[in-house]
Write a protein that holds these residues in place. Sequence first.
Motif, PDB file in Angstrom:
ATOM      1  N   MET A  17      55.194 -55.386 -41.526  1.00  0.00           N
ATOM      2  CA  MET A  17      56.123 -56.491 -41.388  1.00  0.00           C
ATOM      3  C   MET A  17      57.280 -56.280 -40.121  1.00  0.00           C
ATOM      4  N   GLU A  18      57.355 -55.002 -39.538  1.00  0.00           N
ATOM      5  CA  GLU A  18      58.129 -54.753 -38.455  1.00  0.00           C
ATOM      6  C   GLU A  18      57.591 -55.429 -36.941  1.00  0.00           C
ATOM      7  N   GLY A  19      56.380 -55.721 -37.019  1.00  0.00           N
ATOM      8  CA  GLY A  19      55.495 -56.300 -35.952  1.00  0.00           C
ATOM      9  C   GLY A  19      54.786 -55.395 -35.364  1.00  0.00           C
ATOM     10  N   PRO A  20      53.962 -55.811 -34.231  1.00  0.00           N
ATOM     11  CA  PRO A  20      52.649 -54.855 -33.952  1.00  0.00           C
ATOM     12  C   PRO A  20      53.166 -53.414 -33.132  1.00  0.00           C
ATOM     13  N   TYR A  21      54.370 -53.820 -32.524  1.00  0.00           N
ATOM     14  CA  TYR A  21      54.806 -52.519 -31.810  1.00  0.00           C
ATOM     15  C   TYR A  21      55.057 -51.142 -32.870  1.00  0.00           C
ATOM     16  N   TYR A  22      55.781 -51.595 -33.830  1.00  0.00           N
ATOM     17  CA  TYR A  22      56.152 -50.703 -34.759  1.00  0.00           C
ATOM     18  C   TYR A  22      54.902 -50.479 -35.749  1.00  0.00           C
ATOM     19  N   GLN A  23      53.969 -51.184 -35.929  1.00  0.00           N
ATOM     20  CA  GLN A  23      52.587 -51.176 -36.384  1.00  0.00           C
ATOM     21  C   GLN A  23      51.857 -50.214 -35.897  1.00  0.00           C
ATOM     22  N   ARG A  24      51.846 -50.139 -34.684  1.00  0.00           N
ATOM     23  CA  ARG A  24      51.128 -49.313 -33.946  1.00  0.00           C
ATOM     24  C   ARG A  24      52.024 -47.717 -34.115  1.00  0.00           C
ATOM     25  N   TYR A  25      53.192 -47.775 -34.203  1.00  0.00           N
ATOM     26  CA  TYR A  25      53.896 -46.251 -34.424  1.00  0.00           C
ATOM     27  C   TYR A  25      53.768 -45.990 -35.794  1.00  0.00           C
ATOM     28  N   ALA A  26      53.588 -46.684 -36.703  1.00  0.00           N
ATOM     29  CA  ALA A  26      53.818 -46.362 -38.147  1.00  0.00           C
ATOM     30  C   ALA A  26      52.573 -45.881 -38.395  1.00  0.00           C
ATOM     31  N   LEU A  27      51.252 -46.495 -37.870  1.00  0.00           N
ATOM     32  CA  LEU A  27      50.057 -46.314 -38.461  1.00  0.00           C
ATOM     33  C   LEU A  27      49.685 -44.681 -38.239  1.00  0.00           C
ATOM     34  N   LEU A  28      50.266 -43.964 -37.139  1.00  0.00           N
ATOM     35  CA  LEU A  28      49.839 -42.628 -37.229  1.00  0.00           C
ATOM     36  C   LEU A  28      50.367 -41.649 -38.317  1.00  0.00           C
ATOM     37  N   PRO A  29      51.400 -41.901 -38.815  1.00  0.00           N
ATOM     38  CA  PRO A  29      51.767 -40.788 -40.157  1.00  0.00           C
ATOM     39  C   PRO A  29      50.887 -41.588 -41.338  1.00  0.00           C
TER      40      PRO A  29
END
Length: 711
Positions: free
Chosen positions: A249-261
């Motif tokens: 929901m925060e968008g593609p940029y934060y989806q990328r960042y959140a994916l790792l954990p």
Amino acid sequence: MQNIIKINFIIFFLFFGANVVAQQHPSLMLTKVNIVAIRKGCDSLPILKTSYLALKADADEALSTTINVPKPVDGGGGYTHEQHKRNYTSLLNCATVYQITSEKKYADYVKTMLLDYAGKYQNWPNHPKSKSLDDAGKIFWQSLNDYVWQIYAIQAYDLVYDTLNKTERDKIENELFIPILKFFTEDRKVVFDKIHNHGTWNLAAVGITGYVLNKPVYVKKAIYGSNLDGKTGYLAQINKLFSPDGYYMEGPYYQRYALLPFILFAKAIQNYQPELNIFKYRDELLAKAIHTSLQTTYTNKVFFPINDAIRDKTFESIELVYGSNLAYADIKPDADLLDIVQQQNKVIISDAGLKVALAIAQNKAVPFNYQTLWIKDGAKGDEGGIGVLRFGQNIDQQCLVLKASSQGMGHGHFDRLNLLFYDNGTEHFYDYGSARFLNIDTKGGGNYLPENQTWAKQTVAHNTLVVDQTSQYQAQLSLAESNHPTLLYFNNTPKLKVVSAKEDHAYENISLIRTSALLKIDETEKPLLIDVFKVIADKPHQYDLPFWYQGKIVNTSEKIIAQRNNLTALGTDFGYQHLWLNADKKLSSASGFISVLNKNRFYTTHFTSNQPLKIKLVSIGANDPDLNLAEGKAFILSQSDFKNQTFISVTDTHGNTNPVKETVTDASSIITDLKLVEDSITQTTISFKAKDKLYIYQINYQNKNNYINIR
């Protein structure tokens, strides 16, 4: 080649010959049972070999310098901040190289550094540069970075565990990792239970550490939340932050960042508790999230810069390297993921990286399948979404993006029905992203700048409608979070791709409907971008529809004379205070056009309306005393003191220039005579000519079976 295949077969047998055994070390990304196979792969499989050699070079560089664990004092980008980032990277690099080489010097480096941290950590106070007592880290100015540090450090510890004696392990665990676990779950309990990417990093660090240290109580808290009731924790994060399509929901940029954990913890869960079938959870949602993340990039690898995005972030980032490796190796071996890996030009030195490298060596890769999609937003998929329309091969693809999603929490911008347009490997109508110089300490400590609020989040900074020079939802987060746009229509056929969405709450008593399409006609080489923005209101308003473009204006339907001096700001608030008004021209006819040359290709945007239009040419930079704002230019279709309004635009992509040969071809658009034929609550009909052939394009807002009619 035959030798490689023979070696590959041996590796394949070793790789699939056994299962992971819990509490063996290492047991996370790189597991003990597969070390021999990975070592062979680092010698024989090209992409695994080059990835390993690059990692080893970094590890050797770390060994050539003195270990430095300074007391944390700096904000983002400062000396101690960057040193602790280098430290966690060096820990993991050296620990990984130890497993491949068995050279004790690499393990000794990791041991010495972890013991150094263990001797100092508990004496460090909350970070002095923190902006909030509730979010302060101990190693970094915000606790988020502490979580990241721990995820790297615990992986390193797992990789060298068997080289440490009991005294060393006890000191590292009892004086470093156990205090960290308590800090994360007790002092930062609010973050631990927060449904947010900060919470994800926190609980992933706690859960992975719990597995490695054999502390099941921390694992359970990480998976099910502090109260073990499932209302928070890892599974709740998956349930609440992702849509059924895997959109974050925060968008593609934060989806990328959140994916790792998300994926690192999933891999740990799979290794330690395979009975949980975490990769199957919620209909393989983590796999969908990885694929959706890749689908929210353009063919130049860059993520759509929606919300608080750093505009030049690509899928080459480490999060998507992990994501593509794990998606292929652990969830579903889609061959087009191998194309992404080849573009990333690296794999993780891990079980997954081995499997991917083997598949690439066997020539299994196919071009990544970029798709035309409606990507649903919201945990239930009922909070709008992102429309992505694509036409053409990856090498020269057109891509239109319509943002009709939810707010995106605190990182969201006030830009419902925002339009982005890509072609020729670059942006044409672009999004500003965030106002931030990431990790540059002299620019606000590397954090979001004040202009992120005063400019980047405001509606006029985007390609969507502004009413009365006031941002949507009055730029108030609580109002925006309570509503979302609605999809009206989506179509994907070879020659017509359409997305139409409605927003009823951005402005009081005003409905916004945007219908955007890529239409391929015989007369043009590339599809036309047809955009119809309808406004239905209860009383007259001023309307501004910006188009933020890349390139330079080379032609206009009417002569526009720019200001020569004494530039003034276009307004006083909601982002208008940051706009220089360069020109202001009222059209003498019902329609007009602006031609732009961008990356040696011409883009002519024809426009018309149901009321006389005014064109405003603006640039970014007013009221910017610290020079924080990036350059940008837009033309604004403007209308004042009217009730209902419909903005029509047709963008024709044509011709090219060759600066070396000094040639120009097809510099003029073949589109002419754009007209608004009919406009009502239920229907909008436009016409235009292409090489004298007349086209009628009709939108029937209340007829889903015949929404778009072309003749």
